[in-house]
Motif scaffolding. Structure first.
Motif, short mmCIF file in Angstrom:
data_model
loop_
_atom_site.label_atom_id
_atom_site.label_comp_id
_atom_site.label_asym_id
_atom_site.label_seq_id
_atom_site.Cartn_x
_atom_site.Cartn_y
_atom_site.Cartn_z
N LYS A 123 12.83 -11.89 -10.40
CA LYS A 123 13.15 -13.31 -10.54
C LYS A 123 13.28 -14.02 -9.21
CE LYS A 123 18.03 -12.08 -11.15
NZ LYS A 123 19.16 -12.08 -12.08
N HIS A 124 13.62 -13.31 -8.15
CA HIS A 124 13.72 -13.93 -6.84
C HIS A 124 12.36 -14.47 -6.39
CE1 HIS A 124 17.72 -12.22 -6.54
NE2 HIS A 124 17.21 -11.06 -6.88
N ALA A 125 11.30 -13.85 -6.90
CA ALA A 125 9.96 -14.25 -6.51
C ALA A 125 9.25 -15.09 -7.57
CB ALA A 125 9.11 -13.01 -6.21
N THR A 126 9.67 -14.97 -8.84
CA THR A 126 8.94 -15.62 -9.94
C THR A 126 9.71 -16.74 -10.63
OG1 THR A 126 9.71 -13.96 -11.55
CG2 THR A 126 7.65 -13.50 -10.40
N MET A 183 -8.23 -8.34 -5.22
CA MET A 183 -7.86 -9.00 -6.47
C MET A 183 -6.86 -8.17 -7.26
SD MET A 183 -9.56 -11.83 -6.36
CE MET A 183 -9.52 -12.47 -8.04
N GLY A 184 -7.14 -6.87 -7.36
CA GLY A 184 -6.22 -6.00 -8.09
C GLY A 184 -4.86 -5.93 -7.42
N GLY A 185 -4.85 -5.88 -6.10
CA GLY A 185 -3.58 -5.82 -5.37
C GLY A 185 -2.74 -7.05 -5.59
N VAL A 186 -3.35 -8.22 -5.45
CA VAL A 186 -2.60 -9.48 -5.59
C VAL A 186 -2.14 -9.69 -7.03
CG1 VAL A 186 -2.80 -12.00 -5.51
CG2 VAL A 186 -3.66 -10.60 -3.61
N PHE A 187 -3.03 -9.48 -8.00
CA PHE A 187 -2.67 -9.75 -9.39
C PHE A 187 -1.81 -8.65 -10.00
CE2 PHE A 187 -6.55 -12.59 -9.34
CZ PHE A 187 -5.81 -13.76 -9.34
N SER A 188 -1.59 -7.57 -9.24
CA SER A 188 -0.62 -6.56 -9.67
C SER A 188 0.62 -6.59 -8.78
CB SER A 188 -1.24 -5.15 -9.61
OG SER A 188 -1.44 -4.74 -8.27
N TRP A 189 0.76 -7.66 -8.00
CA TRP A 189 1.89 -7.81 -7.08
C TRP A 189 1.97 -6.61 -6.13
CZ3 TRP A 189 5.59 -9.29 -11.64
CH2 TRP A 189 5.25 -10.57 -12.10
N PHE A 190 0.81 -6.20 -5.62
CA PHE A 190 0.65 -5.10 -4.67
C PHE A 190 0.95 -3.73 -5.29
CE2 PHE A 190 1.66 -8.14 -0.92
CZ PHE A 190 0.38 -8.67 -0.99
N HIS A 191 1.13 -3.68 -6.60
CA HIS A 191 1.45 -2.41 -7.24
C HIS A 191 0.31 -1.42 -7.10
CE1 HIS A 191 4.31 -0.18 -9.57
NE2 HIS A 191 3.50 0.00 -10.59
N ILE A 196 -3.54 -17.74 -5.14
CA ILE A 196 -2.61 -18.10 -4.07
C ILE A 196 -1.16 -17.95 -4.54
CG2 ILE A 196 -1.83 -19.93 -2.53
CD1 ILE A 196 -4.56 -18.75 -1.84
N LYS A 197 -0.91 -18.42 -5.75
CA LYS A 197 0.45 -18.33 -6.30
C LYS A 197 0.88 -16.86 -6.43
CE LYS A 197 3.19 -19.46 -10.40
NZ LYS A 197 3.19 -20.14 -11.72
N TYR A 198 -0.02 -16.02 -6.90
CA TYR A 198 0.32 -14.61 -7.08
C TYR A 198 0.40 -13.88 -5.75
CZ TYR A 198 0.38 -14.41 -12.16
OH TYR A 198 0.75 -14.55 -13.49
N LEU A 199 -0.36 -14.33 -4.77
CA LEU A 199 -0.25 -13.76 -3.44
C LEU A 199 1.13 -14.04 -2.86
CD1 LEU A 199 -1.43 -12.39 -0.94
CD2 LEU A 199 -2.35 -14.63 -0.25
N ILE A 200 1.62 -15.26 -3.05
CA ILE A 200 2.95 -15.62 -2.56
C ILE A 200 4.02 -14.80 -3.28
CG2 ILE A 200 4.66 -17.48 -2.46
CD1 ILE A 200 2.30 -19.43 -2.12
N ILE A 201 3.87 -14.64 -4.60
CA ILE A 201 4.81 -13.82 -5.37
C ILE A 201 4.79 -12.38 -4.85
CG2 ILE A 201 5.24 -12.78 -7.63
CD1 ILE A 201 4.28 -15.40 -8.89
N SER A 202 3.60 -11.85 -4.61
CA SER A 202 3.47 -10.48 -4.13
C SER A 202 4.16 -10.29 -2.79
CB SER A 202 1.99 -10.10 -4.01
OG SER A 202 1.33 -10.20 -5.25
N ILE A 203 3.97 -11.24 -1.90
CA ILE A 203 4.59 -11.16 -0.58
C ILE A 203 6.11 -11.23 -0.70
CG2 ILE A 203 4.87 -12.35 1.63
CD1 ILE A 203 1.92 -13.19 1.38
N LYS A 204 6.59 -12.12 -1.55
CA LYS A 204 8.04 -12.25 -1.75
C LYS A 204 8.63 -10.95 -2.29
CE LYS A 204 8.47 -17.25 -2.56
NZ LYS A 204 8.84 -18.27 -3.56
N ILE A 205 7.96 -10.36 -3.28
CA ILE A 205 8.45 -9.11 -3.85
C ILE A 205 8.46 -8.02 -2.79
CG2 ILE A 205 7.94 -7.25 -5.50
CD1 ILE A 205 6.84 -9.41 -7.39
N GLY A 206 7.38 -7.96 -2.01
CA GLY A 206 7.30 -6.96 -0.96
C GLY A 206 8.42 -7.09 0.05
#
Length: 306
Positions: free
Chosen positions: A136-139, A186-194, A279-289
């Motif tokens: 939730k901190h990222a999304t 694409m897979g990295g960003v849309f899986s939040w780097f998972h 872009i939005k999911y990239l930002i979320i991924s970075i925040k989660i990381g």
């Protein structure tokens, strides 16, 4: 609405398991929910005593749920195949499944959220899993109460028999993915780097294969263009296992995972809006990381050396 049963996979962590059970008992729907507990066998001699003691405790769980069923593995299966066995066993008699591991603490509305989500998306062919943990901190800025992604965590999750049976858990060809820069990005960003960990998840190492099955699940979603539903603003679970006792031995405990839960009544409005902006999911991924893993490893470093 028929309530989905809960499958809890445990090993030898007594105190964690007790916390998970006691929290689950407080759920508003617990008394009408079947609980299946799957106890894995010891993987090494020094764990046999703690596995035995935990199994003795499991035999004392008599109330708080509709029924309690305990399954004891005769040989060690590891997380991956313990989970696969748990899901397959439950699907012999049920159409839905809710999964927990021995370090996932729930709030009292966890079962409500999971059952509502499983019922809401049961006929949606794009959705094959639901998870109750929230980054939730990222999304929290997402426009809906839920968010779709290829990322999957087993920190309170659920699926359907009809969607689970298509997955082959024994083989996974990732060569086409690893050879493609486009897919990795694409897979990295849309899986939040998972999916950054997909090479470790499928390498020829029994230990790794059995402990990164969630990454395998994320890869399957990306490959088939299937999605996982996450709450975006509120979280129904904590992960209390980042204290050095789990398989991965991560000793974080910096608050992100274990103080994540929301206790107030949570009204979730579900949505079918599955648009994923890069872009939005990239930002979320970075925040989660940054908020979770980077912060966690830095915390672990300072604990270890200072």
């Amino acid at each position: 609405m028929n309530l989905a049963p809960v499958g809890l996979v445990v090993y030898n962590r007594m105190e964690h398991t007790k916390r998970v059970i006691e929290a689950l008992k407080k759920n508003t729907l617990a008394i009408n929910t079947d609980l299946y507990i799957f106890s894995d066998a010891a993987s090494k001699d020094e764990d046999e005593k703690s596995v035995y003691e935990l199994r003795e405790y499991l035999k004392t769980i008599k109330d708080g749920f509709k029924n309690v069923y305990v399954y004891e593995a005769e040989k060690n299966l590891g997380i991956k195949y313990s989970t696969v066995k748990a899901v397959n066993t439950i699907f012999e008699n049920h159409e839905y499944f809710i999964g927990l591991e021995d370090d996932i603490e729930t709030n009292k509305y966890f079962l409500e959220f999971m059952n509502n989500a499983l019922n809401y998306y049961k006929d949606d062919e794009d959705v094959i899993a639901v998870t109750a943990f929230s980054h939730k901190h990222a999304t929290k800025g997402h426009k809906h109460d839920i968010i779709f992604t290829y990322a999957f965590h087993s920190w309170g999750w659920g699926t359907w028999k009809s969607k689970w049976n298509d997955i082959n858990w024994d083989t996974c060809d990732t060569s086409w993915y690893n050879k493609s820069i486009k897919h990795r990005i694409m897979g990295g960003v849309f899986s939040w780097f998972h999916l950054l960990a997909i090479k470790k998840a499928v390498k020829d190492d029994f230990y790794i294969q059995n402990n990164l099955w969630d990454v395998y699940y994320s890869f399957y979603m990306y490959k088939r263009k299937k999605l996982c539903v996450w709450p975006s603003r509120k979280s129904f679970t904590n992960n209390i296992g980042f204290d050095g006792t789990g398989y991965h031995k991560f000793n974080f405990h910096h608050g992100y995972f274990e103080r994540n839960i929301d206790d107030e009544l949570i009204n979730i409005n579900f949505s079918y809006d599955k648009k994923m902006n890069f872009i939005k999911y990239l930002i979320i991924s970075i925040k989660i990381g940054i908020f979770s893993w980077a912060n966690g490893f830095i915390t672990m470093f300072f604990k270890k050396f200072f």
